[in-house]
Design a protein around this motif. Structure first.
Motif, PDB file in Angstrom:
ATOM      1  N   VAL A   1      -0.142 -13.744  -6.001  1.00 36.10           N
ATOM      2  CA  VAL A   1       0.568 -12.498  -6.984  1.00 36.10           C
ATOM      3  C   VAL A   1      -0.238 -12.844  -8.401  1.00 36.10           C
ATOM      4  O   VAL A   1      -0.518 -11.697  -8.913  1.00 36.10           O
ATOM      5  CB  VAL A   1       1.911 -12.761  -7.113  1.00 36.10           C
ATOM      6  CG1 VAL A   1       2.725 -11.953  -8.268  1.00 36.10           C
ATOM      7  CG2 VAL A   1       2.708 -12.502  -5.890  1.00 36.10           C
ATOM      8  N   ALA A   2      -0.420 -13.922  -8.971  1.00 36.29           N
ATOM      9  CA  ALA A   2      -1.129 -14.158 -10.212  1.00 36.29           C
ATOM     10  C   ALA A   2      -2.420 -13.307 -10.290  1.00 36.29           C
ATOM     11  O   ALA A   2      -2.823 -12.921 -11.231  1.00 36.29           O
ATOM     12  CB  ALA A   2      -1.054 -15.658 -10.818  1.00 36.29           C
ATOM     13  N   GLN A   3      -3.294 -13.937  -9.159  1.00 37.46           N
ATOM     14  CA  GLN A   3      -4.574 -13.039  -9.206  1.00 37.46           C
ATOM     15  C   GLN A   3      -4.694 -11.564  -9.092  1.00 37.46           C
ATOM     16  O   GLN A   3      -5.346 -10.923  -9.811  1.00 37.46           O
ATOM     17  CB  GLN A   3      -5.420 -13.446  -8.053  1.00 37.46           C
ATOM     18  CG  GLN A   3      -5.763 -14.914  -7.914  1.00 37.46           C
ATOM     19  CD  GLN A   3      -6.223 -15.630  -6.666  1.00 37.46           C
ATOM     20  OE1 GLN A   3      -5.941 -15.175  -5.614  1.00 37.46           O
ATOM     21  NE2 GLN A   3      -7.123 -16.615  -6.879  1.00 37.46           N
ATOM     22  N   ILE A   4      -3.807 -10.862  -8.423  1.00 37.29           N
ATOM     23  CA  ILE A   4      -3.739  -9.362  -8.476  1.00 37.29           C
ATOM     24  C   ILE A   4      -3.089  -9.167  -9.855  1.00 37.29           C
ATOM     25  O   ILE A   4      -3.408  -7.866 -10.260  1.00 37.29           O
ATOM     26  CB  ILE A   4      -2.432  -8.936  -7.082  1.00 37.29           C
ATOM     27  CG1 ILE A   4      -3.100  -9.521  -5.844  1.00 37.29           C
ATOM     28  CG2 ILE A   4      -2.175  -7.529  -7.445  1.00 37.29           C
ATOM     29  CD1 ILE A   4      -4.057  -8.706  -5.338  1.00 37.29           C
TER      30      ILE A   4
ATOM     31  N   ALA B   1       0.057  -3.557 -11.318  1.00 33.62           N
ATOM     32  CA  ALA B   1      -1.176  -3.854 -10.890  1.00 33.62           C
ATOM     33  C   ALA B   1      -1.477  -3.346  -9.511  1.00 33.62           C
ATOM     34  O   ALA B   1      -2.391  -2.438  -9.298  1.00 33.62           O
ATOM     35  CB  ALA B   1      -1.241  -5.456 -10.638  1.00 33.62           C
ATOM     36  N   PHE B   2      -0.277  -2.987  -8.751  1.00 33.15           N
ATOM     37  CA  PHE B   2      -0.483  -2.023  -7.275  1.00 33.15           C
ATOM     38  C   PHE B   2      -0.889  -0.837  -7.991  1.00 33.15           C
ATOM     39  O   PHE B   2      -1.843  -0.123  -7.160  1.00 33.15           O
ATOM     40  CB  PHE B   2       0.956  -2.361  -6.722  1.00 33.15           C
ATOM     41  CG  PHE B   2       1.175  -1.274  -5.651  1.00 33.15           C
ATOM     42  CD1 PHE B   2       0.482  -1.612  -4.517  1.00 33.15           C
ATOM     43  CD2 PHE B   2       1.953  -0.274  -5.624  1.00 33.15           C
ATOM     44  CE1 PHE B   2       0.743  -0.721  -3.475  1.00 33.15           C
ATOM     45  CE2 PHE B   2       2.057   0.712  -4.998  1.00 33.15           C
ATOM     46  CZ  PHE B   2       1.458   0.390  -3.513  1.00 33.15           C
TER      47      PHE B   2
ATOM     48  N   GLY C   1       0.776  -1.394  -0.170  1.00 30.17           N
ATOM     49  CA  GLY C   1       0.001  -0.008   0.067  1.00 30.17           C
ATOM     50  C   GLY C   1       0.827   1.253   0.016  1.00 30.17           C
ATOM     51  O   GLY C   1       2.050   1.271   0.289  1.00 30.17           O
ATOM     52  N   PRO C   2       0.293   2.361  -0.216  1.00 36.08           N
ATOM     53  CA  PRO C   2       1.227   3.645  -0.331  1.00 36.08           C
ATOM     54  C   PRO C   2       1.510   4.019   1.034  1.00 36.08           C
ATOM     55  O   PRO C   2       0.914   3.608   1.911  1.00 36.08           O
ATOM     56  CB  PRO C   2       0.153   4.487  -1.059  1.00 36.08           C
ATOM     57  CG  PRO C   2      -1.040   4.164  -1.227  1.00 36.08           C
ATOM     58  CD  PRO C   2      -0.969   2.501  -0.890  1.00 36.08           C
ATOM     59  N   ASN C   3       2.290   4.810   1.177  1.00 40.75           N
ATOM     60  CA  ASN C   3       2.689   5.491   2.426  1.00 40.75           C
ATOM     61  C   ASN C   3       1.273   6.183   3.118  1.00 40.75           C
ATOM     62  O   ASN C   3       0.439   6.825   2.352  1.00 40.75           O
ATOM     63  CB  ASN C   3       3.711   6.559   2.489  1.00 40.75           C
ATOM     64  CG  ASN C   3       4.926   6.107   2.244  1.00 40.75           C
ATOM     65  OD1 ASN C   3       5.045   4.979   2.281  1.00 40.75           O
ATOM     66  ND2 ASN C   3       5.766   6.941   1.744  1.00 40.75           N
ATOM     67  N   GLY C   4       0.930   5.664   4.482  1.00 40.79           N
ATOM     68  CA  GLY C   4      -0.180   6.345   4.962  1.00 40.79           C
ATOM     69  C   GLY C   4      -1.517   5.219   4.627  1.00 40.79           C
ATOM     70  O   GLY C   4      -2.534   5.784   4.958  1.00 40.79           O
TER      71      GLY C   4
END
Length: 300
Positions: free
Chosen positions: A218-221, A291-292, A43-46
């Motif tokens: 990982v594959a699903q994401i 993806a992220f 996740g991003p910071n915060g």
């Protein structure tokens, strides 16, 4: 037929809310960590990653919802004996030798790992008589890892574990983490190196705004992003290619053209038609990093 045994998660957050003043850190978060898996928390910071970990470690308490560590309150000593922790800020006495640090840490546990085991897993050969403060940043990280695993933890929290390590040391640490997981330990991994999550994670949970916005293998994401990357050596104009149908972006890096496309077949056909001298054509699927970015953008 025998009955199926469902093992309880090692740690669980259920409907957890946490505020710091006016800031909502967690907003009804659900999370489970199981034995024999690496769970990568991204996740991003915060986004709420650090708060989630602080709750599971018993360093903070939830305003609402339930937090459990080995089916207990995380603040109970008995539960905390089953965890190992490697945080970014370590606060380790710099004057002590590596051997002394490991001896002291091992003394806290009833059945610690042998010193030789700790040295082998963390790659500390030749460092036992060195003072901690005299070690390089990467060597200090390896000592912190040894201290985190010397109590044979059932659940290991690793926060940016390979920061400052060279590629070889990083690969060794990855191998040690896989060995611990094969023995049945659970690992919670937070990392900014998305290739690290890609290499290690059995399950990825993406957190944003204090909520889980995606989870799966990982594959699903990765499958949530249909983009492909096309790279080739070509004289075609990047700005012109960027205007083609199905092309999301096109940039030039020296003689190499880099294209992100929603559907690649038509794009590749047009590339080959438009430049008969085109070479080194390479098509790759979106990585975890793509993806992220996509998932957190959607969530925002």
């Amino acid at each position: 037929m025998g009955s199926t045994v469902t093992l309880s998660p090692l740690a669980r957050l259920a409907g957890v809310r946490k505020r710091y003043g006016n800031v909502v850190a967690l907003d009804g978060l659900d999370l489970e960590v199981r034995g024999g898996e690496v769970l990568s928390l991204l996740g991003p910071n915060g986004a709420g990653k650090s708060t989630s970990i602080a709750l599971m470690l018993g360093l903070a308490t939830a305003d609402e919802g339930r937090v459990q560590l080995f089916d207990r309150d995380p603040r109970e000593l008995e539960g905390r004996r089953g965890i190992g922790v490697m945080l970014q800020s370590a606060g380790i006495p710099e004057t002590l030798k590596v051997r002394e640090l490991l001896d002291v840490t091992r003394s806290y546990y009833a059945n610690p790992r042998s010193l030789a085991d700790c040295v082998a897993l963390a790659g500390l050969d030749g460092l036992l008589e060195r003072r901690y403060g005299r070690l390089s940043g990467g060597q200090q990280r390896r000592v912190q890892f040894a201290m985190a695993i010397c109590g044979r933890p059932r659940l290991l929290f690793l926060d940016e574990p390979t920061t400052g390590l060279d590629i070889e040391a990083r690969q060794k640490l990855w191998a040690a983490i896989r060995e611990l997981v094969a023995e049945g330990a659970g690992v919670v991994l937070t990392t900014h190196y998305l290739e690290e999550a890609e290499a290690l994670a059995d399950r990825v949970v993406v957190v944003n705004g204090g909520r889980v916005v995606a989870q799966g293998s990982v594959a699903q994401i990765r499958a949530r992003v249909s983009q492909r990357r096309v790279r080739c050596v070509s004289a075609l104009d990047a700005a012109a290619v960027a205007g083609w149908p199905d092309v999301i972006a096109a940039t030039r890096d020296g003689e190499r053209l880099e294209i992100v496309a929603a559907a690649v077949e038509a794009v590749v056909y047009r590339l080959l038609s438009g430049d008969p001298t085109l070479s080194e054509l390479e098509v790759t699927r979106a990585g975890l990093a793509d993806a992220f970015v996509e998932i957190t953008k959607e969530a925002a």
